[in-house]
Structures are given as structure tokens and as C-alpha cells.
Design a protein around this motif. Structure first.
Motif, mmCIF file in Angstrom:
data_model
loop_
_atom_site.group_PDB
_atom_site.id
_atom_site.type_symbol
_atom_site.label_atom_id
_atom_site.label_comp_id
_atom_site.label_asym_id
_atom_site.label_seq_id
_atom_site.Cartn_x
_atom_site.Cartn_y
_atom_site.Cartn_z
ATOM 1 N N TRP A 1 0.827 -1.202 0.000
ATOM 2 C CA TRP A 1 0.000 0.000 0.000
ATOM 3 C C TRP A 1 0.864 1.255 0.000
ATOM 4 C CZ3 TRP A 1 -5.373 0.070 0.092
ATOM 5 C CH2 TRP A 1 -5.991 -1.182 0.237
ATOM 6 N N GLY A 2 0.337 2.296 -0.608
ATOM 7 C CA GLY A 2 0.961 3.608 -0.495
ATOM 8 C C GLY A 2 0.489 4.295 0.777
ATOM 9 N N GLN A 3 0.985 5.515 0.976
ATOM 10 C CA GLN A 3 0.674 6.237 2.203
ATOM 11 C C GLN A 3 -0.639 7.014 2.098
ATOM 12 O OE1 GLN A 3 2.559 7.405 -0.151
ATOM 13 N NE2 GLN A 3 1.862 9.524 -0.416
ATOM 14 N N GLY A 4 -1.154 7.152 0.892
ATOM 15 C CA GLY A 4 -2.425 7.836 0.684
ATOM 16 C C GLY A 4 -2.255 9.292 0.289
ATOM 17 N N THR A 5 -3.250 9.813 -0.410
ATOM 18 C CA THR A 5 -3.273 11.223 -0.787
ATOM 19 C C THR A 5 -4.691 11.756 -0.546
ATOM 20 O OG1 THR A 5 -2.742 12.802 -2.552
ATOM 21 C CG2 THR A 5 -3.758 10.737 -3.247
ATOM 22 N N GLN A 6 -4.781 12.937 0.040
ATOM 23 C CA GLN A 6 -6.084 13.486 0.439
ATOM 24 C C GLN A 6 -6.744 14.202 -0.736
ATOM 25 O OE1 GLN A 6 -7.787 13.563 3.632
ATOM 26 N NE2 GLN A 6 -9.424 14.322 2.296
ATOM 27 N N VAL A 7 -7.979 13.821 -0.988
ATOM 28 C CA VAL A 7 -8.811 14.514 -1.970
ATOM 29 C C VAL A 7 -9.992 15.129 -1.220
ATOM 30 C CG1 VAL A 7 -10.338 14.260 -3.960
ATOM 31 C CG2 VAL A 7 -8.169 13.002 -3.867
ATOM 32 N N THR A 8 -10.155 16.427 -1.359
ATOM 33 C CA THR A 8 -11.261 17.121 -0.718
ATOM 34 C C THR A 8 -12.056 17.859 -1.779
ATOM 35 O OG1 THR A 8 -9.950 17.422 1.292
ATOM 36 C CG2 THR A 8 -11.928 18.766 1.059
ATOM 37 N N VAL A 9 -13.353 17.569 -1.835
ATOM 38 C CA VAL A 9 -14.215 18.185 -2.828
ATOM 39 C C VAL A 9 -15.214 19.072 -2.099
ATOM 40 C CG1 VAL A 9 -15.791 17.800 -4.750
ATOM 41 C CG2 VAL A 9 -13.975 16.139 -4.274
ATOM 42 N N SER A 10 -15.160 20.351 -2.373
ATOM 43 C CA SER A 10 -16.073 21.285 -1.720
ATOM 44 C C SER A 10 -17.303 21.481 -2.592
ATOM 45 C CB SER A 10 -15.383 22.620 -1.477
ATOM 46 O OG SER A 10 -15.038 23.224 -2.706
ATOM 47 N N SER A 11 -18.450 21.555 -1.938
ATOM 48 C CA SER A 11 -19.705 21.699 -2.694
ATOM 49 C C SER A 11 -20.120 23.155 -2.809
ATOM 50 C CB SER A 11 -20.809 20.892 -2.020
ATOM 51 O OG SER A 11 -20.935 21.285 -0.674
#
Length: 123
Positions: free
Chosen positions: A113-123
């Protein structure tokens, strides 16, 4: 063992597009099954998209038609193109690899697994 490093996550508005990258080292990504998973706050890690050894693609119903997984063997990198993003796509996205080449949507079947990357979607 393969090392995976995700990148490309950031804050975007709903309806936008993002491309996540997963750079692999230590082993070629060709010939193995790869997957993108995500984990939303307070939720379990869930399958998003997968690619088997023969480059067949698989998608969760929630992202079908909006996300596209691809692999560049020359760069040893896997991508997740995400279009028409929604607020419910907000999560940490992880790239994973498994030695067995067949598709699996079960995160427990992936060894690396990788360490992850944050995706934030604002409405």
C-alpha cells in the motif's frame, strides 16, 4: 515487495477533475493487479477501481462513468482520472498492489500500500 507513492490529491470544487498518480518502485506494475481504494472519515476503506494483470478495468458503482484507471508500464505508474467530482468523493485515496494478477475488490487481499493522498471536494 513494491513501494507505492501516491500524489495528486488536493482541494477542488464539485464538478472538477483530478488525476491521481501512483508511482511504483521495487517491482514492475505490469503483470500484477493494482487497485485504488479510499477511506472517508469514520468509514472503512472501500474499493474504487482496479486493474488486473491483463489490463481489464473494474469500478465501484459509485464512480463508474466518472473515474478511469490506467497504467503506464514505461513509467511504472498507475493513474486514477477523476471527473465530475462530488463532495462524497472526499477521502484519502490509496494505491495498492497484489502479487496475484487477478482482480480483487477486497483490500485484505492486497499486500502493498501507499501512504495515501487526500482529496477534498467542496460543494
Amino acid at each position: 515487495q513494491v513501494q507505492l507513492v501516491e500524489s495528486g490529491g488536493r482541494l477542488v470544487q464539485a464538478g472538477s477533475s483530478l488525476r491521481l498518480s501512483c508511482a511504483a518502485s521495487g517491482r514492475a506494475v505490469s503483470g500484477y493487479a493494482l487497485g485504488w481504494f479510499r477511506q472517508r472519515p469514520g468509514k472503512e476503506r472501500e474499493f474504487v477501481s482496479g486493474l488486473d494483470w491483463n489490463s481489464r478495468t473494474y469500478y465501484a458503482d459509485s464512480v463508474k462513468g466518472r473515474f478511469t484507471i490506467s497504467r503506464d508500464n514505461a513509467k511504472n505508474t498507475v493513474y486514477l482520472q477523476m471527473n465530475s467530482l462530488k463532495s462524497e468523493d472526499t477521502a484519502v485515496y490509496y494505491c495498492a498492489s497484489r502479487v496475484r494478477g487477478y482482480y480483487s475488490g477486497d483490500p485484505k487481499s492486497y499486500e502493498d500500500w501507499g501512504q495515501g493522498t487526500q482529496v477534498t471536494v467542496s460543494s
